[in-house]
Design a protein around this motif. Sequence first.
Motif, PDB file in Angstrom:
ATOM      1  N   LYS A 123       0.835  -1.213   0.000  1.00 16.10           N
ATOM      2  CA  LYS A 123       0.000   0.000   0.000  1.00 16.10           C
ATOM      3  C   LYS A 123       0.870   1.264   0.000  1.00 16.10           C
ATOM      4  O   LYS A 123       0.565   2.265   0.665  1.00 16.10           O
ATOM      5  CB  LYS A 123      -0.940   0.013   1.216  1.00 16.10           C
ATOM      6  N   ARG A 124       1.940   1.245  -0.798  1.00 17.59           N
ATOM      7  CA  ARG A 124       2.871   2.372  -0.846  1.00 17.59           C
ATOM      8  C   ARG A 124       3.216   2.775  -2.279  1.00 17.59           C
ATOM      9  O   ARG A 124       4.228   3.417  -2.510  1.00 17.59           O
ATOM     10  CB  ARG A 124       4.159   2.004  -0.096  1.00 17.59           C
ATOM     11  N   SER A 126       1.713   4.928  -4.293  1.00 12.21           N
ATOM     12  CA  SER A 126       1.665   6.389  -4.430  1.00 12.21           C
ATOM     13  C   SER A 126       2.868   7.041  -3.760  1.00 12.21           C
ATOM     14  O   SER A 126       3.412   8.033  -4.255  1.00 12.21           O
ATOM     15  CB  SER A 126       0.367   6.920  -3.830  1.00 12.21           C
ATOM     16  N   GLU A 127       3.313   6.478  -2.645  1.00 14.81           N
ATOM     17  CA  GLU A 127       4.478   7.038  -1.945  1.00 14.81           C
ATOM     18  C   GLU A 127       5.739   6.900  -2.788  1.00 14.81           C
ATOM     19  O   GLU A 127       6.553   7.831  -2.879  1.00 14.81           O
ATOM     20  CB  GLU A 127       4.656   6.315  -0.608  1.00 14.81           C
ATOM     21  N   THR A 130       5.519   9.416  -5.722  1.00 17.19           N
ATOM     22  CA  THR A 130       5.735  10.791  -5.254  1.00 17.19           C
ATOM     23  C   THR A 130       7.206  11.048  -4.956  1.00 17.19           C
ATOM     24  O   THR A 130       7.760  12.097  -5.324  1.00 17.19           O
ATOM     25  CB  THR A 130       4.885  11.047  -3.998  1.00 17.19           C
ATOM     26  N   ALA A 158       0.036  10.698  -9.202  1.00 19.98           N
ATOM     27  CA  ALA A 158       0.297  10.365  -7.796  1.00 19.98           C
ATOM     28  C   ALA A 158      -0.968  10.477  -6.953  1.00 19.98           C
ATOM     29  O   ALA A 158      -1.171   9.702  -6.019  1.00 19.98           O
ATOM     30  CB  ALA A 158       1.393  11.272  -7.240  1.00 19.98           C
ATOM     31  N   GLY A 159      -1.825  11.426  -7.290  1.00 24.10           N
ATOM     32  CA  GLY A 159      -3.066  11.594  -6.533  1.00 24.10           C
ATOM     33  C   GLY A 159      -4.061  10.465  -6.764  1.00 24.10           C
ATOM     34  O   GLY A 159      -4.679   9.964  -5.823  1.00 24.10           O
ATOM     35  N   LEU A 162      -3.353   7.127  -5.002  1.00 20.94           N
ATOM     36  CA  LEU A 162      -3.555   7.106  -3.554  1.00 20.94           C
ATOM     37  C   LEU A 162      -4.783   6.294  -3.165  1.00 20.94           C
ATOM     38  O   LEU A 162      -4.842   5.715  -2.075  1.00 20.94           O
ATOM     39  CB  LEU A 162      -3.667   8.537  -3.020  1.00 20.94           C
ATOM     40  N   GLY A 163      -5.771   6.229  -4.048  1.00 24.36           N
ATOM     41  CA  GLY A 163      -6.977   5.466  -3.739  1.00 24.36           C
ATOM     42  C   GLY A 163      -6.763   3.961  -3.708  1.00 24.36           C
ATOM     43  O   GLY A 163      -7.598   3.222  -3.165  1.00 24.36           O
ATOM     44  N   ASN A 165      -4.620   2.435  -1.974  1.00 20.39           N
ATOM     45  CA  ASN A 165      -4.207   1.996  -0.639  1.00 20.39           C
ATOM     46  C   ASN A 165      -5.346   1.359   0.139  1.00 20.39           C
ATOM     47  O   ASN A 165      -5.111   0.709   1.165  1.00 20.39           O
ATOM     48  CB  ASN A 165      -3.642   3.179   0.155  1.00 20.39           C
TER      49      ASN A 165
END
Length: 393
Positions: A123-124, A126-127, A130, A158-159, A162-163, A165
Motif C-alpha cells: 500500500k505504498r 503512491s508514496e 511521489t 500520484a493523486g 492514492l486510492g 491503498n
Amino acid sequence: MAALSLSRKKNASRNAAVERKNLITVCRFSVKTLIDRSCFETIDDSAPEFLNFASILEQILSHRLKGQLTWFGYESPRSFWDYIRVACTKVSHSCICSIENMENVSSSRAKGRAWIRVALMEKRLSEYITAALRDYKTTRRFYDDGAIVLGEEANMLAGMLLGLNAIDFSFCLKGEGLDGSYPAVIDYTPYLKFTQSSDSISSDEEELRTLGSSGSESSTPENIGPPFAMDENSWYNKCKRVEQKYRLALEQKGYLEELVRLREVQLSDSVTQNKLLLQRIKDTELNHKLEKEQLEYIIVELQDQLKSYHRFGHLSADASLSQISFDPGHSQDGNGKHDSSRLSGGKEETPSLLGLCGSLTSVASYKSLASLKSSECLASPTTEMTSPGLTPS
C-alpha cells in the motif's frame, strides 16, 4: 519548407499531448474499476482489471524514456525499473533491495513488474511515485521532453494512485505475469462506450436514404433546378457527417482487428509454451521412473548384502567360539573365567606333556589326555614332590 516543418512540429506536439491525456484518463478509469472490483473479491494476478492497470502504469512510466548510451555510442533500450531503482533510494524501508536480489527475476522489465505488485501489497505505490517525482534531477536525466512524469499529469497520477491503498492485493511473485519477454498491452475495450440511440440510428438511415434518393433523382432532368442549388450546403454537411461516422467506425474496426491479432499471437505463444511444458513434464516423469527403478535395484542389492553380512557374522562367531572351547590353553573354571593361575602361578608342566597338549586338536585327544593324567601312568614333578614318604633327591 519552414512552414511545413513548423506544422509537423505542431502536429507532433499535439499528438503527444493527446497521448498523455489519454493515458492519464485510462489510468483513472482503471483505478476506478479496480476499486469497484475489490468490493466483491480479492484482487490477484488473475483479475483482468489489475492486468490492464499494470499495463497502463508500465506504459506511463515508460513514456518517452531515454535509452542508455553504450561505449560505442549506440542507444540500448531501458526499462522504467532503472529509473525507479535510482529515484526511490531515499524511501525509508523500501523494497528496492529485496526486488533487486530476487533470484527468479532476472530482466529489468520483470523486476519493474515485481515492484508494482510489491508496492501495491505494501500500500505504498503512491508514496514511491511521489518520492521519484520529487527527485526532478534524476527524472530529467532519464526522460525526454514531453514525458508524462515531467508534465502536469504527474501530480494527477500520484493523486489517483492514492486510492489504491484501500485495496488488499494478493500476488504471487513467481507467476507468468513477471515474464519480461511480453510487452505491456492495454485493452481499451472496457472503457469504450458503444451506445447508439434509436434516434441516431433513424437519423443515419434517413440521411443515407436521402443521399440515395438525391443521387437517383439528380439523374432525372426534371429535378435539376434552383431547389437543389439552395440545399447544396446542407447536403454537403450531411455527407461530411456520414463520412466522419464512417471513418470512426473504420478506426474502431481497425483497433478491434489489431486487438484480435495480438490475442492470436498470445494464443499461439501460449500453445507453444504449453507443448514445451507438456514435453518437459513427460521427460521429468521418465527420469523419475528411471531413478525409481535404479533406487529399487540398489535397495535389493543392499538387502542381499546385509543378509550375507549377517550370515557371515554368525558363522565367524560360531567359529571363534568353537576355537576358544577347543583350545586347551583357554580352559575355564566353574565361574566361566579363564584359569590364569596355571599359566602365571605355580610350576610349569613337563616339556613332554606340553608338547603332547599342543599337538592335540580334537575333543577325543583332549579326553585321552585327561585319562592319562588320571591313571597315574605319567608322573609329574609336582606329584612326586608332594607324595607322602617321598623326599626329593
